[in-house]
Design an enzyme around this catalytic site. Sequence first.
Site, PDB file in Angstrom:
ATOM      1  N   LEU A   1       0.815  -1.217   0.000  1.00 52.52           N
ATOM      2  CA  LEU A   1       0.000   0.000   0.000  1.00 52.52           C
ATOM      3  C   LEU A   1       0.853   1.273   0.000  1.00 52.52           C
ATOM      4  CD1 LEU A   1      -2.734  -1.175   2.543  1.00 52.52           C
ATOM      5  CD2 LEU A   1      -2.882  -1.163   0.036  1.00 52.52           C
ATOM      6  N   ALA A   2       1.959   1.249  -0.766  1.00 47.94           N
ATOM      7  CA  ALA A   2       2.688   2.501  -1.000  1.00 47.94           C
ATOM      8  C   ALA A   2       1.847   3.307  -1.997  1.00 47.94           C
ATOM      9  CB  ALA A   2       4.087   2.204  -1.516  1.00 47.94           C
TER      10      ALA A   2
ATOM     11  N   MET B   1       1.286   3.533  -5.184  1.00 44.18           N
ATOM     12  CA  MET B   1       0.548   2.873  -6.264  1.00 44.18           C
ATOM     13  C   MET B   1      -0.569   1.984  -5.723  1.00 44.18           C
ATOM     14  SD  MET B   1       1.563   3.788  -9.266  1.00 44.18           S
ATOM     15  CE  MET B   1       1.062   2.491 -10.397  1.00 44.18           C
TER      16      MET B   1
ATOM     17  N   VAL C   1       3.934  -4.358  -4.773  1.00 44.10           N
ATOM     18  CA  VAL C   1       5.160  -4.109  -4.005  1.00 44.10           C
ATOM     19  C   VAL C   1       6.317  -3.822  -4.957  1.00 44.10           C
ATOM     20  CG1 VAL C   1       4.383  -5.527  -2.080  1.00 44.10           C
ATOM     21  CG2 VAL C   1       5.844  -6.539  -3.854  1.00 44.10           C
TER      22      VAL C   1
ATOM     23  N   SER D   1       0.186   1.573 -16.074  1.00 50.09           N
ATOM     24  CA  SER D   1       0.889   2.808 -16.402  1.00 50.09           C
ATOM     25  C   SER D   1       0.090   4.021 -15.965  1.00 50.09           C
ATOM     26  CB  SER D   1       1.128   2.880 -17.911  1.00 50.09           C
ATOM     27  OG  SER D   1       1.741   4.104 -18.213  1.00 50.09           O
ATOM     28  N   GLY D   2       0.825   5.083 -15.688  1.00 49.17           N
ATOM     29  CA  GLY D   2       0.146   6.339 -15.358  1.00 49.17           C
ATOM     30  C   GLY D   2       0.546   6.886 -14.012  1.00 49.17           C
TER      31      GLY D   2
ATOM     32  N   LYS E   1       4.174  -3.509 -21.329  1.00 49.82           N
ATOM     33  CA  LYS E   1       4.421  -2.359 -20.445  1.00 49.82           C
ATOM     34  C   LYS E   1       5.875  -1.905 -20.566  1.00 49.82           C
ATOM     35  CE  LYS E   1       3.869   0.642 -17.025  1.00 49.82           C
ATOM     36  NZ  LYS E   1       5.078   0.880 -16.341  1.00 49.82           N
TER      37      LYS E   1
ATOM     38  N   HIS F   1       6.232  -0.061 -23.784  1.00 44.18           N
ATOM     39  CA  HIS F   1       5.558   1.223 -23.568  1.00 44.18           C
ATOM     40  C   HIS F   1       6.528   2.206 -22.908  1.00 44.18           C
ATOM     41  CE1 HIS F   1       3.731   3.924 -20.614  1.00 44.18           C
ATOM     42  NE2 HIS F   1       2.714   4.075 -21.441  1.00 44.18           N
ATOM     43  N   ASN F   2       7.218   1.765 -21.884  1.00 41.42           N
ATOM     44  CA  ASN F   2       8.162   2.643 -21.190  1.00 41.42           C
ATOM     45  C   ASN F   2       9.340   3.011 -22.092  1.00 41.42           C
ATOM     46  OD1 ASN F   2       6.452   2.083 -19.044  1.00 41.42           O
ATOM     47  ND2 ASN F   2       8.109   1.932 -17.561  1.00 41.42           N
TER      48      ASN F   2
ATOM     49  N   GLU G   1       8.211   5.625 -24.273  1.00 42.05           N
ATOM     50  CA  GLU G   1       8.123   6.851 -23.462  1.00 42.05           C
ATOM     51  C   GLU G   1       9.506   7.535 -23.380  1.00 42.05           C
ATOM     52  OE1 GLU G   1       6.047   6.300 -19.631  1.00 42.05           O
ATOM     53  OE2 GLU G   1       7.741   7.330 -18.716  1.00 42.05           O
ATOM     54  N   TYR G   2      10.546   6.747 -23.178  1.00 40.93           N
ATOM     55  CA  TYR G   2      11.908   7.302 -23.150  1.00 40.93           C
ATOM     56  C   TYR G   2      12.206   8.023 -24.472  1.00 40.93           C
ATOM     57  CZ  TYR G   2      13.972   4.851 -19.038  1.00 40.93           C
ATOM     58  OH  TYR G   2      14.318   4.408 -17.787  1.00 40.93           O
TER      59      TYR G   2
ATOM     60  N   LYS H   1      14.969   4.186 -14.156  1.00 46.63           N
ATOM     61  CA  LYS H   1      14.717   3.072 -13.240  1.00 46.63           C
ATOM     62  C   LYS H   1      14.964   1.717 -13.883  1.00 46.63           C
ATOM     63  CE  LYS H   1      11.422   5.020  -9.938  1.00 46.63           C
ATOM     64  NZ  LYS H   1       9.997   4.998  -9.576  1.00 46.63           N
TER      65      LYS H   1
HETATM   66  P1  NBP Z   1       7.508   0.796  -4.019  1.00 51.65           P
HETATM   67  O1  NBP Z   1       8.059   0.273  -5.272  1.00 51.65           O
HETATM   68  O2  NBP Z   1       8.206   1.928  -3.362  1.00 51.65           O
HETATM   69  O3  NBP Z   1       7.372  -0.424  -2.977  1.00 51.65           O
HETATM   70  C1  NBP Z   1       6.955  -0.208  -1.659  1.00 51.65           C
HETATM   71  C2  NBP Z   1       6.011  -1.310  -1.220  1.00 51.65           C
HETATM   72  O4  NBP Z   1       6.662  -2.582  -1.319  1.00 51.65           O
HETATM   73  C3  NBP Z   1       5.592  -1.140   0.226  1.00 51.65           C
HETATM   74  O5  NBP Z   1       4.251  -1.532   0.344  1.00 51.65           O
HETATM   75  C4  NBP Z   1       6.534  -2.103   0.943  1.00 51.65           C
HETATM   76  O6  NBP Z   1       6.043  -2.530   2.193  1.00 51.65           O
HETATM   77  C5  NBP Z   1       6.526  -3.238  -0.029  1.00 51.65           C
HETATM   78  N1  NBP Z   1       7.579  -4.236   0.193  1.00 51.65           N
HETATM   79  C6  NBP Z   1       8.924  -4.163   0.022  1.00 51.65           C
HETATM   80 BR1  NBP Z   1       9.817  -2.669  -0.488  1.00 51.65          BR
HETATM   81  N2  NBP Z   1       9.567  -5.281   0.322  1.00 51.65           N
HETATM   82  C7  NBP Z   1       8.612  -6.145   0.715  1.00 51.65           C
HETATM   83  C8  NBP Z   1       8.644  -7.499   1.156  1.00 51.65           C
HETATM   84  N3  NBP Z   1       9.786  -8.176   1.215  1.00 51.65           N
HETATM   85  N4  NBP Z   1       7.468  -8.067   1.489  1.00 51.65           N
HETATM   86  C9  NBP Z   1       6.324  -7.392   1.420  1.00 51.65           C
HETATM   87  N5  NBP Z   1       6.218  -6.112   0.999  1.00 51.65           N
HETATM   88  C10 NBP Z   1       7.352  -5.489   0.648  1.00 51.65           C
HETATM   89  O7  NBP Z   1       5.951   1.193  -4.203  1.00 51.65           O
HETATM   90  P2  NBP Z   1       5.226   1.982  -5.379  1.00 51.65           P
HETATM   91  O8  NBP Z   1       6.001   3.158  -5.831  1.00 51.65           O
HETATM   92  O9  NBP Z   1       3.830   2.162  -4.926  1.00 51.65           O
HETATM   93  O10 NBP Z   1       5.253   0.948  -6.603  1.00 51.65           O
HETATM   94  C11 NBP Z   1       4.658  -0.334  -6.510  1.00 51.65           C
HETATM   95  C12 NBP Z   1       4.927  -1.068  -7.798  1.00 51.65           C
HETATM   96  O11 NBP Z   1       4.309  -0.361  -8.876  1.00 51.65           O
HETATM   97  C13 NBP Z   1       6.403  -1.177  -8.160  1.00 51.65           C
HETATM   98  O12 NBP Z   1       6.662  -2.423  -8.735  1.00 51.65           O
HETATM   99  C14 NBP Z   1       6.607  -0.082  -9.182  1.00 51.65           C
HETATM  100  O13 NBP Z   1       7.669  -0.362 -10.070  1.00 51.65           O
HETATM  101  C15 NBP Z   1       5.267  -0.091  -9.877  1.00 51.65           C
HETATM  102  N6  NBP Z   1       4.921   1.161 -10.523  1.00 51.65           N
HETATM  103  C16 NBP Z   1       5.149   2.354  -9.920  1.00 51.65           C
HETATM  104  C17 NBP Z   1       4.797   3.537 -10.529  1.00 51.65           C
HETATM  105  C18 NBP Z   1       5.015   4.834  -9.845  1.00 51.65           C
HETATM  106  O14 NBP Z   1       4.759   5.879 -10.476  1.00 51.65           O
HETATM  107  N7  NBP Z   1       5.449   4.873  -8.584  1.00 51.65           N
HETATM  108  C19 NBP Z   1       4.183   3.506 -11.778  1.00 51.65           C
HETATM  109  C20 NBP Z   1       3.935   2.291 -12.373  1.00 51.65           C
HETATM  110  C21 NBP Z   1       4.302   1.131 -11.736  1.00 51.65           C
HETATM  111  P3  NBP Z   1       6.413  -1.717   3.528  1.00 51.65           P
HETATM  112  O15 NBP Z   1       5.465  -0.574   3.575  1.00 51.65           O
HETATM  113  O16 NBP Z   1       6.203  -2.708   4.606  1.00 51.65           O
HETATM  114  O17 NBP Z   1       7.844  -1.282   3.395  1.00 51.65           O
END
Ligand code: NBP
Length: 473
Positions: A10-11, A13, A74, A128-129, A182, A185-186, A189-190, A260
């Site tokens: 629940l970060a 995304m 995650v 994406s987005g 995906k 797509h990225n 985007e680059y 990334k």
């Molecule tokens: P992050 O990529 O920053 O990951 C953080 C999340 O992963 C937290 O919920 C964290 O839990 C969990 N986590 C980790 Br780190 N290690 C873990 C483990 N061993 N077991 C269980 N949970 C674990 O989060 P995000 O930026 O929301 O991105 C999530 C996914 O979406 C990624 O794969 C990212 O590449 C993809 N994505 C991101 C974007 C963007 O714009 N940010 C866009 C498109 C796709 P915790 O809270 O307990 O540390």
Amino acid sequence: QKARIGVTGLAVMGRNLARNLARHGHPVAVHNRTSARTKALVEEFGGEGTFLPAETPERFVESLERPRRLVVMVKAGGPTDAVIDEFAPLLEPGDMIVDGGNANFADTRRREADLRERGIHFVGTGISGGEEGALHGPSIMPGGSAESYEALGPLLEDISAKVDGTPCCVHVGPDGAGHFVKMVHNGIEYADMQLIAESYDLLRHAAGLAPAEIAEVFRTWNTGRLESYLIEITAEVLAHTDASTGRPFVDVVLDQAEQKGTGRWTVQTALDLGVPVGGIAEAVFARSVSGHAALREAARGLPGPSRTAVADSGFADAVEKALYASKIVAYAQGFHEIQAGSAEYGWNIDLGAMATIWRGGCIIRARFLDRIRAAYEADPETPTLLTDDHFAEAVGDAQDAWREVVATAARLGVPAPGFSTALAYYDSLRADRLPAALTQGQRDFFGAHTYRRTDRDGSFHTLWGGDRTEVGA
Ligand code: NBP
């Protein structure tokens, strides 16, 4: 009450995706390794819909209706495997694990095969987005089995972006197809961002315009065929003034671009598949060059041309044409890679559908994608977008200006790797003969690698060290 779907991780995304589901009336179970995030989500946004918070994986899985739909958001890589190892033993045959992270498609293929043996559907899904897309409607690219899409598709389509009433979500194909698309797509985007950056650089350093003036140029372009999210935000960034110095924002930002990794994967995969994606590769390398601070510092004093700006009032229009033509090339290369991946892995990807689902929700959303969709509707087997009637005509109209812009960039010493490689690709494809014939001759000379002839079948070798007669190989 049971939840229709669950989100773990629940970060930014995952939280926004869970809110999007809840806002659409789907009861959603929520879980995070560190339960503070789960609590914070329910406290802050609990009023937006039905959230079923769970502190443990067991409670989370119990709260899902069957077959279970479990979305993992995650950090990609090791954390995804850790989460799968934790949850898979709690699931039953027919349940689905949806990986919405930016996973490498090869990892997705491995995970899918492992879980399939245990009767669990693994649905590698490109989303994406960024965080805004996750909340208000992303572009969604699900892979995995057709059976899993039957159970998941309606939910995913419901929360995806919509353009002209059409959801930006479609079943891409089996196993890793969604994450592959995906990734490309990225990569596109680059390339798109690099071409825009080069346009800016030329308007700034060849035409001598100020950032605020260039912002106006981009605003104008955004009312035409280049209309897109990236052009729109480019104008915003260029018009922005830094509050602390009063200078153009773009002048106070360190000129070292970061990445990334999905662009790099696109190029690595293209090399493996033997697909030329110079536009994407130059975009990845351009970021790489920018980041080599010591190298750049050492080379800063190297001689360049005696620069004189071009005052020509038509230059901005020429750059628009170069940008449009180069963009067509970059997309043609990206779609070629998808076509090649689809053939290699037996995914049967509908290329026109990919253009359709990128029209909304994602970073490369653009008017242009309607044209790509139309090209694949007209000929699903087209070997390249460049030969589609519309694109061939557009590039034909643009080419004189495009050549002029690349020549101007070279003359004035403004780096334009994206424009240059795109033009070289175009000229290579349309060439009657390529110097590859000479390359083959060299290879045969030093390594007896043999060559084929234009006039006869078979492989041949010339006795270069002897009397230079030709022998069949
Ligand atoms: P992050 O990529 O920053 O990951 C953080 C999340 O992963 C937290 O919920 C964290 O839990 C969990 N986590 C980790 Br780190 N290690 C873990 C483990 N061993 N077991 C269980 N949970 C674990 O989060 P995000 O930026 O929301 O991105 C999530 C996914 O979406 C990624 O794969 C990212 O590449 C993809 N994505 C991101 C974007 C963007 O714009 N940010 C866009 C498109 C796709 P915790 O809270 O307990 O540390």
